[in-house]
Scaffold this active site. Structure first.
Site, PDB file in Angstrom:
ATOM      1  N   GLU A 348      16.431   1.855  42.021  1.00 29.39           N
ATOM      2  CA  GLU A 348      16.353   3.078  42.818  1.00 29.39           C
ATOM      3  C   GLU A 348      15.180   2.971  43.772  1.00 29.39           C
ATOM      4  OE1 GLU A 348      15.362   6.493  40.509  1.00 29.39           O
ATOM      5  OE2 GLU A 348      15.805   7.903  42.105  1.00 29.39           O
ATOM      6  N   GLU A 607       4.520   7.335  37.949  1.00 28.03           N
ATOM      7  CA  GLU A 607       5.449   8.435  38.220  1.00 28.03           C
ATOM      8  C   GLU A 607       5.133   9.637  37.325  1.00 28.03           C
ATOM      9  OE1 GLU A 607       9.498   7.348  37.359  1.00 28.03           O
ATOM     10  OE2 GLU A 607      10.283   8.909  38.680  1.00 28.03           O
TER      11      GLU A 607
HETATM   12  C1  BGC Z   1      12.739   9.606  42.218  1.00 25.20           C
HETATM   13  C2  BGC Z   1      11.718  10.559  42.746  1.00 25.20           C
HETATM   14  C3  BGC Z   1      12.459  11.572  43.541  1.00 25.20           C
HETATM   15  C4  BGC Z   1      13.339  12.303  42.571  1.00 25.20           C
HETATM   16  C5  BGC Z   1      14.060  13.466  43.096  1.00 25.20           C
HETATM   17  C6  BGC Z   1      13.605  10.352  41.264  1.00 25.20           C
HETATM   18  O1  BGC Z   1      14.508   9.593  40.607  1.00 25.20           O
HETATM   19  O2  BGC Z   1      12.171   8.465  41.678  1.00 25.20           O
HETATM   20  O3  BGC Z   1      10.555  10.091  43.149  1.00 25.20           O
HETATM   21  O4  BGC Z   1      11.725  12.382  44.368  1.00 25.20           O
HETATM   22  O5  BGC Z   1      14.190  11.448  41.882  1.00 25.20           O
HETATM   23  O6  BGC Z   1      13.909  14.431  42.247  1.00 25.20           O
END
Ligand code: BGC
Length: 724
Positions: A348, A607
Site C-alpha cells: 500500500e 504509523e
Molecule cells: C494508510 C494511511 C491512510 C489511511 C486512510 C491507511 O491504510 O496507510 O496512512 O491515511 O489508510 O485512513
C-alpha cells in the site's frame, strides 16, 4: 515536442520477463546536439553504448497515467559514437504492477492490461544544419532481458547468467499507445541519493542470517559478490525484528519484497532496476557457497528518493529529540518517491491525500518540495471528478467518495506551497480545483452549511478510538464541518491573492461558522478542541484551549489525537498560553508520545504511537508501518514555535518574517535553520549562565519577538538576551 515515433511492444508474449528493446544506428555526419525523448507504459532503463542514460530511477515516474504520462528528455550528444546501440529494458513499474494490496481497483485492472510499451525518439542535429530522427518503429528488435521478474511490491529477479538473444531479430509490433496523455517531465527525478553500509551481520535465534543497516531506508540493496554461474543470492526485507530478535515480515502484508539474483561467473555487482523496498534489515535466504559465506561488505543499501533539496535543519541538547528530528527527515526521504506515499514497504505505497496535507508544512521546511508537490497537485486536478470529488489517494486508484481532512489536500496543499515559496502560480493552477472541492461539499452534505453525512476516516488512529475501531472518537460530522470551513477560508485567501471575486465563498464561510457554532456548542475530545481553536471556529478559542489543556492533563498529560488533530495540537496549546504543556508533550518519553518510539529504537516515524508495545509485542500486522511520516508533522511546531521561524501571509515565501523563539528550560539549546529563496534564516537559543541567549540570522527584514519585547530589524545577525 512533436512525436513522430510509434509505440512499440514485443511481438511475442514475454510473460513475467521484462522485455529488452534495441536499436542500432549510425549518425551520418558531425553531431552538434542529440537528444533522446523517451517514455514507457511501465518503467524503463535506457543504456546507450553500454552506459546508462541519465540518473533517473524508475522513469518516467508515477502520474495519473490515464490522464498524464511524463516523458523525459536526455542530452546524449556526448554519449554518441560512430556506431550506436540503444538498449531499453521496460519493467512493470507503477503502470502495470499490482498496487492495491487488498483488492484490485478498476483503474488498476485497466492499466495492468497495457502492454510493455516503449516510445522513443532520438533527434540528431548535425553541424551542417541538417537533422535526423531515429524513432521507435518496426525496425527495432526486442528480446527477453535479464530481469526475469519485477514488480513494485513483490521485488525483482535478475538472472545475470542469461544471455539475451537479439540476434534472431525478433521484431517488435506497433500498438495504439497513449499520445494524448503525454506531458514533459514535470516533477523531480527520482535518483539514488545516498548509500548506507551494512552495520552488522548476525544470526537470529531462529538461525536466520540477517544484515542490519542501522537505519530504515527506502531503496534497494546493491550486491557485490564473487560467484559461479547459476549461484543464487536471495534477500528478504524487513523493518524490525520481533521481540525474540527474529526477522519479522508480517506487516508487509502481501508484498513479497524479495530480491533474487542469479550469478554469472566471477566478481559482480548488481542492484535492482525496477523496484524498491522499505527496510532496515535484510535476511540472506540464499548466497553463493551458503548463507554462512555472506559478509557485511557484500551488501550496500542504496537510498532512493526524489531529487528534492534539503533546506531545513533542527538540533538541540536532547539526544532523543535529535533522533526524532532525524527520523522525520528519514520519513520524508523514504516516502518522497515522486508521489508522497503513506509508507514504502507494505502492499500500500499510495499517495494518501490525508497524510500529504498533514505533513506538507514540515515537508516544505525540511526540503524544497515546490516542484515535487506541484506535479502531484496536477495529478490531483487530473483525477478530480467534474463534481469536485477528490480521491483518497492520488493517483486515484481507489475511487470512492471523498473523506474530510483527506480530500482537503486540494485546498491545503496549494496554500501551503504558496506560503512556503511565495509563488502565486500554484494558486492559479489549483484555484478551480480548490473551488470545485468546496462546491462538492456544498452539494454533498445532508445539512446545509455544515458537512454532515458521507464516509470519512475520522480522526484516524486517534487514541480515544472505541475498541476495535481505527477511528478516534471525535465526531465525523464535526471534523468534516471544521474542514469545510477551513477549505472555504483557503479558497477565499487564494482568491484574494489572485484578485478573484470570492464574495460567494465569503458569504458561505460566514454561514458555515454560524451553523458550526450552533451545531457544536461544545467540544468533546482533544481533537475537536484542537480543530475548533486552530481553525478559529468558536466565539472563544481561549476557552477551548483551556478545555484542551484540562483534557490533556486529566489523562496524565497524554495526547489522544490521531492523524487529524495531532498536527495542530502543540500549536493550539502554545498559541493560547500553554507552551509549557506543549513542551511536556513533546519531551514525554512514555507511550503515547513522539519520543516513545525512539526509546524502542525507531529510526523513522511510526504509523502507530505504539507500533512496538512496552512488552515488545507488535501492533496487529494488518496495518503497522514503521515508516509513516504523518506524525512527523510535529517538526513544523519546532521550527515555527520553539525556534519561532514564522511565515507571514502578506509576505509569502519568507519575503519578510516573524521570529519569535520560545525557549524551554528542559533544553540547554535549540537551533533551527531554513534556507529560503532570499537566503538562510537561522534561529538559535541557548542557556548563558542565568540568561537566555538568542542568535538570529535573517536575510530579510524581520519582526523579532522575545518575551514581551518587539524589534523590527533588517537583514543580518542579531543577538538578544532575556532573563531565564
Ligand atoms: C494508510 C494511511 C491512510 C489511511 C486512510 C491507511 O491504510 O496507510 O496512512 O491515511 O489508510 O485512513
Amino acid at each position: 515536442m512533436e512525436w513522430k515515433a510509434k509505440w512499440i511492444m514485443p511481438s511475442s508474449e514475454t510473460g513475467e520477463v521484462c522485455p529488452l528493446f534495441s536499436k542500432s544506428f549510425c549518425p551520418k555526419g558531425k553531431v552538434k546536439k542529440a537528444r533522446l525523448f523517451i517514455t514507457a507504459t511501465g518503467v524503463y532503463e535506457a543504456v546507450l553504448n553500454g552506459k546508462r542514460v541519465g540518473e533517473y530511477i524508475l522513469a518516467p515516474g508515477w502520474t495519473s497515467y490515464q490522464k498524464r504520462l511524463q516523458y523525459q528528455e536526455y542530452d546524449i550528444t556526448e554519449q554518441l559514437k560512430e556506431e550506436n546501440q540503444l538498449l531499453v529494458t521496460v519493467g512493470k513499474g507503477w503502470y502495470r504492477s499490482r498496487l492495491v494490496g487488498w483488492e484490485e481497483s478498476k483503474t488498476q485492472k485497466e492499466l495492468q492490461k497495457s502492454p510493455a510499451g516503449l516510445l522513443a525518439q532520438i533527434e540528431i542535429h548535425y553541424e551542417d544544419g541538417t537533422e535526423e530522427v531515429v524513432l521507435t518503429d518496426t525496425t527495432w528488435n526486442s528480446g527477453l532481458s535479464n530481469v526475469r521478474f519485477s514488480e513494485i511490491y513483490d521485488g525483482e529477479t535478475y538472472d545475470a547468467s542469461y544471455c539475451t538473444d537479439l540476434s534472431d531479430h525478433a521484431r517488435v509490433q506497433i500498438f495504439d499507445g497513449p499520445f494524448h496523455t503525454l506531458i514533459p517531465q514535470q516533477g523531480e527525478e527520482i535518483r539514488e541519493r545516498e548509500r548506507v553500509y551494512a552495520a552488522r551481520l548476525f544470526q537470529t535465534p531462529k538461525g536466520e542470517v540477517v544484515v542490519d543497516f542501522g537505519q530504515e531506508v527506502t531503496g534497494y540493496v546493491e550486491l557485490t559478490i564473487d560467484g559461479k554461474k547459476g549461484d543464487k543470492a536471495e534477500l528478504s526485507h524487513a523493518e524490525v525484528l520481533d521481540k525474540e530478535g527474529n526477522f519479522y515480515t508480517e506487516n508487509y502484508r502481501s508484498a513479497k519484497a524479495k530480491y533474487l539474483y542469479i550469478c554469472k561467473e566471477g566478481k559482480q555487482t548488481y542492484k535492482p532496476k525496477f523496484t524498491y523496498f522499505g527496510f532496515r534489515y535484510i535476511r540472506i535466504d540464499q548466497f553463493p557457497g551458503g548463507v554462512e559465506c555472506a559478509k557485511p561488505e557484500n551488501f550496500t543499501a542504496v537510498v532512493v528518493y526524489s531529487d528534492i533539496k534539503r533546506t531545513g535543519y533542527l538540533s538541540c541538547s536532547n539526544s532523543k529529540l535529535n533522533q526524532l528530528f532525524d527520523n522525520i527527515i528519514w520519513g520524508q526521504k523514504g516516502n518522497f518517491l515522486d508521489v508522497p506515499t503513506d509508507c514504502p514497504q507494505r502492499d500500500e505505497r499510495l499517495g494518501w491525500t490525508g497524510d500529504a496535507q498533514v505533513f506538507i508544512r514540515t515537508a516544505a521546511l525540511n526540503y524544497n518540495v515546490e516542484k515535487f508537490f506541484s506535479k502531484w497537485l496536477s495529478d490531483l486536478v487530473a483525477d478530480q471528478d467534474e463534481n469536485g470529488r477528490v480521491g483518497h489517494v492520488i493517483p486515484d486508484l481507489l475511487g470512492g467518495e471523498s473523506s474530510a481532512a483527506w480530500a482537503d489536500a486540494a485546498t491545503i496543499c496549494p496554500w501551503e506551497l504558496y506560503l512556503a515559496y511565495g509563488n502565486s502560480q500554484i494558486l492559479s493552477a489549483q484555484f478551480t480545483s480548490m473551488k470545485k472541492w468546496v462546491d462538492y461539499i456544498t452539494e454533498h452534505t445532508k445539512d446545509k452549511n455544515l458537512w454532515t453525512g458521507g464516509e470519512h476516516f475520522g480522526d484516524w488512529l486517534g487514541l480515544d478510538a472505541p475498541a476495535g475501531s481505527y477511528k478516534g472518537s471525535s465526531r465525523e460530522d464535526f471534523i468534516a464541518s471544521a474542514f469545510y470551513a477551513h477549505s472555504a477560508s483557503l479558497v477565499i485567501k487564494a482568491g484574494k491573492v489572485l484578485e478573484e471575486d470570492v464574495s460567494n465563498y465569503e458569504a458561505l464561510y460566514e454561514r458555515i461558522i454560524s451553523a458550526f457554532q450552533e451545531r457544536y456548542p461544545k467540544c468533546l475530545t482533544q481533537t475537536e478542541c484542537v480543530l475548533a481553536a486552530y481553525f478559529n471556529l468558536a466565539p472563544d478559542c481561549q476557552e477551548l484551549a483551556d478545555q484542551l489543556a484540562v483534557m490533556v492533563k486529566a489523562c496524565g498529560i497524554q495526547l489522544q489525537t490521531g492523524f487529524v488533530g495531532t498536527p495542530y495540537l502543540l500549536h493550539v496549546l502554545s498559541e493560547y498560553g500553554y507552551i509549557d504543556l506543549a513542551y511536556t508533550l513533546l519531551l514525554r518519553e512514555e507511550y503515547p508520545s513522539w519520543l516513545y518510539p525512539i526509546t524502542k529504537g525507531a529510526t523513522t516515524i511510526w504509523e502507530h504511537w505504539d507500533g512496538i508495545r512496552e512488552n515488545g509485542d507488535f501492533w496487529s500486522s494488518d496495518m503497522n508501518s514503521y515508516n509513516h511520516y504523518a506524525y512527523g508533522a510535529v517538526a513544523d511546531w519546532v521550527y515555527g514555535v520553539a525556534a519561532g521561524i514564522k511565515k507571514l501571509e502578506e509576505f509569502p515565501g519568507y519575503e519578510k518574517v516573524i521570529i519569535s523563539p520560545n525557549p524551554d528550560k528542559r533544553l540547554d539549546f535549540l537551533k533551527a535553520a531554513v534556507e529560503t529563496r532570499y537566503g538562510t534564516i537561522r534561529s538559535e537559543w541557548k542557556k548563558a549562565d542565568d540568561l537566555w541567549r538568542y542568535e538570529i540570522e535573517t536575510p530579510v527584514d524581520a519582526y523579532i519577538i522575545i518575551g514581551d519585547k518587539h524589534w523590527e530589524v533588517s537583514k543580518g545577525i542579531h543577538t538578544f538576551y532575556s532573563s531565564y
